[in-house]
Design a protein around this motif. Structure first.
Motif, mmCIF file in Angstrom:
data_model
loop_
_atom_site.group_PDB
_atom_site.id
_atom_site.type_symbol
_atom_site.label_atom_id
_atom_site.label_comp_id
_atom_site.label_asym_id
_atom_site.label_seq_id
_atom_site.Cartn_x
_atom_site.Cartn_y
_atom_site.Cartn_z
ATOM 1 N N TYR A 135 39.623 45.460 31.199
ATOM 2 C CA TYR A 135 39.441 44.703 29.962
ATOM 3 C C TYR A 135 38.662 45.523 28.944
ATOM 4 O O TYR A 135 37.649 46.126 29.275
ATOM 5 C CB TYR A 135 38.679 43.408 30.273
ATOM 6 C CG TYR A 135 39.453 42.449 31.157
ATOM 7 C CD1 TYR A 135 40.207 41.422 30.597
ATOM 8 C CD2 TYR A 135 39.445 42.585 32.551
ATOM 9 C CE1 TYR A 135 40.915 40.535 31.400
ATOM 10 C CE2 TYR A 135 40.151 41.707 33.360
ATOM 11 C CZ TYR A 135 40.889 40.678 32.778
ATOM 12 O OH TYR A 135 41.598 39.806 33.566
ATOM 13 N N VAL A 140 43.471 42.939 27.598
ATOM 14 C CA VAL A 140 43.674 43.228 29.020
ATOM 15 C C VAL A 140 44.703 44.360 29.152
ATOM 16 O O VAL A 140 45.701 44.401 28.428
ATOM 17 C CB VAL A 140 44.107 41.953 29.803
ATOM 18 C CG1 VAL A 140 45.408 41.372 29.283
ATOM 19 C CG2 VAL A 140 44.225 42.259 31.288
ATOM 20 N N SER A 189 44.887 37.100 33.716
ATOM 21 C CA SER A 189 43.960 37.292 32.598
ATOM 22 C C SER A 189 43.626 35.968 31.903
ATOM 23 O O SER A 189 42.502 35.784 31.450
ATOM 24 C CB SER A 189 44.510 38.318 31.609
ATOM 25 O OG SER A 189 45.754 37.909 31.106
ATOM 26 N N GLU A 217 40.994 34.318 33.971
ATOM 27 C CA GLU A 217 39.716 34.981 33.735
ATOM 28 C C GLU A 217 39.126 34.565 32.384
ATOM 29 O O GLU A 217 37.952 34.196 32.290
ATOM 30 C CB GLU A 217 39.913 36.504 33.805
ATOM 31 C CG GLU A 217 38.751 37.356 33.322
ATOM 32 C CD GLU A 217 37.442 37.112 34.065
ATOM 33 O OE1 GLU A 217 37.476 36.658 35.231
ATOM 34 O OE2 GLU A 217 36.370 37.363 33.471
ATOM 35 N N TRP A 251 35.280 32.575 29.942
ATOM 36 C CA TRP A 251 34.406 33.206 28.949
ATOM 37 C C TRP A 251 33.919 32.182 27.947
ATOM 38 O O TRP A 251 34.484 31.109 27.797
ATOM 39 C CB TRP A 251 35.152 34.313 28.171
ATOM 40 C CG TRP A 251 35.746 35.394 29.009
ATOM 41 C CD1 TRP A 251 35.367 35.759 30.271
ATOM 42 C CD2 TRP A 251 36.858 36.251 28.653
ATOM 43 N NE1 TRP A 251 36.158 36.785 30.718
ATOM 44 C CE2 TRP A 251 37.077 37.120 29.742
ATOM 45 C CE3 TRP A 251 37.659 36.379 27.512
ATOM 46 C CZ2 TRP A 251 38.079 38.080 29.731
ATOM 47 C CZ3 TRP A 251 38.646 37.343 27.498
ATOM 48 C CH2 TRP A 251 38.853 38.198 28.600
ATOM 49 N N SER A 260 36.023 46.923 34.330
ATOM 50 C CA SER A 260 36.281 45.881 35.328
ATOM 51 C C SER A 260 35.755 44.530 34.825
ATOM 52 O O SER A 260 34.954 44.473 33.888
ATOM 53 C CB SER A 260 35.558 46.228 36.619
ATOM 54 O OG SER A 260 34.159 46.137 36.399
ATOM 55 N N ILE A 261 36.165 43.470 35.505
ATOM 56 C CA ILE A 261 35.706 42.123 35.146
ATOM 57 C C ILE A 261 34.184 42.017 35.190
ATOM 58 O O ILE A 261 33.564 41.477 34.291
ATOM 59 C CB ILE A 261 36.343 41.076 36.104
ATOM 60 C CG1 ILE A 261 37.789 40.821 35.690
ATOM 61 C CG2 ILE A 261 35.568 39.767 36.073
ATOM 62 C CD1 ILE A 261 38.527 39.873 36.603
ATOM 63 N N ARG A 268 31.939 41.072 31.956
ATOM 64 C CA ARG A 268 31.096 39.871 31.882
ATOM 65 C C ARG A 268 29.695 40.210 31.421
ATOM 66 O O ARG A 268 29.075 39.448 30.682
ATOM 67 C CB ARG A 268 31.064 39.166 33.236
ATOM 68 C CG ARG A 268 32.381 38.454 33.514
ATOM 69 C CD ARG A 268 32.319 37.670 34.791
ATOM 70 N NE ARG A 268 33.616 37.054 35.073
ATOM 71 C CZ ARG A 268 33.964 36.581 36.261
ATOM 72 N NH1 ARG A 268 33.108 36.655 37.288
ATOM 73 N NH2 ARG A 268 35.141 36.034 36.430
#
Ligand code: C2E
Ligand code: MG
Ligand code: MG
Ligand code: MG
Length: 293
Positions: A44, A60, A98, A101, A105, A267-268, A272
């Motif tokens: 991402y 993504v 995605s 995910e 957020w 990465s995720i 984050r």
């Protein structure tokens, strides 16, 4: 002698073509099992509002790590997926993962997903997208689909219908890599894009000191940004690697920026922590992205 030498070269040439075709076939066979085998993963990359330094969107990008071929670039496997029809399966998987995910957020951050021409031309594409939004709980207003210009040229009517359906449901359509394809101003008008992304090659060719005679790229970037302003379509610059490029683009009135300066695709877990930061990316900070990404 010369003749047999020529024939030898030709035979080698054919053998080389054969090898390339075989490699491609092998790669395609591997790609077929890649999703089920868990070999494809997503990274991402934040897109920043240049004035505030805040993350507004996250794009993504797919990554394929094959046990037999190693890391294969999306520039290679996406076209392969398009030719073999695997793009429908891969594209759907990317959307599902995605969107799920992104639903977690902060709700002022959107998700941008690249979509191939082949995908969008399938009549059930809008229904598939809406079903995925439903299932993952992501609001349509937080989804951006990035298209390149090839779609518009090949099947303009069908693409227009599909895009209209998606936009009616609140999904935004972004023109990716603007300036590299067959851009025509009439397309820009007909498709009513929600955002334009200036291709990285123009940003790469920006010059540090435009006072000393701007380059062609400067003129083009300036032109695209003012075109966006006239059409009231926000403009994103991709491939920003240096602070002076961000500064230059900010001065020109470019709305959004994306590139290694702010963050590489991550990465995720890393993403984050980036979107969890409240202050965003300020140009006054000593290159914050580098210490994070
Ligand atoms: P794109 O959509 O134009 O994505 C931007 C590309 O530029 C990405 O390459 C990204 O890693 C790279 N990039 C971003 N910032 C910088 C920078 O500052 N410097 C440099 N040198 N590069 C930067 P990537 O990930 O290799 O993807 C290449 C292309 O493959 C994408 O171009 C997109 O067209 C396609 N692609 C990737 N993932 C998918 C996917 O899931 N579906 C589809 N249909 N296409 C995808
Ligand atoms: Mg893109
Ligand atoms: Mg792009
Ligand atoms: Mg590009």
């Amino acid at each position: 002698r010369a003749k047999s030498k020529g024939r030898g070269q030709f035979t080698r040439y054919l053998a080389g073509m054969d090898r390339r075709a075989q490699n491609r076939k092998k790669l395609e066979v591997s790609l077929r099992g890649a999703i089920a085998g868990g070999e494809i993963h997503l990274v991402y990359q934040p897109v920043i509002e240049l004035q505030s330094g805040r993350v507004k969107t996250v794009e993504v990008l797919s990554r394929w790590k094959s046990p037999s071929h190693g890391f294969v670039s999306p520039q290679l496997f996406i076209p392969l997926a398009e030719e073999s029809g695997l793009i429908h399966q891969i594209g759907q998987w990317v959307l599902e993962q995605s969107c799920r995910e992104a639903a977690s957020w902060n709700d002022n951050i959107s998700l941008a997903v690249n979509v191939s021409a082949i995908q969008i031309l399938r009549p059930d594409f809008p229904e598939t997208v809406l079903r995925i939004l439903e299932e993952t709980g992501l609001d349509a207003s937080r989804l951006e689909l990035e298209l390149t210009e090839t779609v518009l040229v090949q099947e303009a009517d069908l693409a227009l219908q599909t895009i209209a359906k998606l936009r009616k449901n609140g999904i935004r359509i972004i023109l990716d890599d603007f300036g590299t394809g067959y851009s025509s101003l009439s397309y820009l008008h007909a498709f009513a894009f929600d955002k334009i992304k200036v291709d990285r090659s123009f940003i790469m060719n920006l010059r540090k000191d435009p006072e000393k005679g701007g380059s062609r790229a400067d003129a083009l970037v300036r032109g695209i940004v003012s075109l966006g302003q006239m059409l009231e379509v926000p403009v994103t610059a991709e491939g920003i690697e240096e602070e002076w490029q961000a500064e230059e683009l900010r001065k020109l009135g470019c709305d959004y920026g994306q590139g290694y300066l702010f963050s590489r695709p991550v990465s995720i877990a890393k993403l984050r922590s980036i979107i969890g930061m409240s202050h965003g990316f300020r140009s006054s900070d000593p290159t914050p992205a580098r210490s994070i990404a």
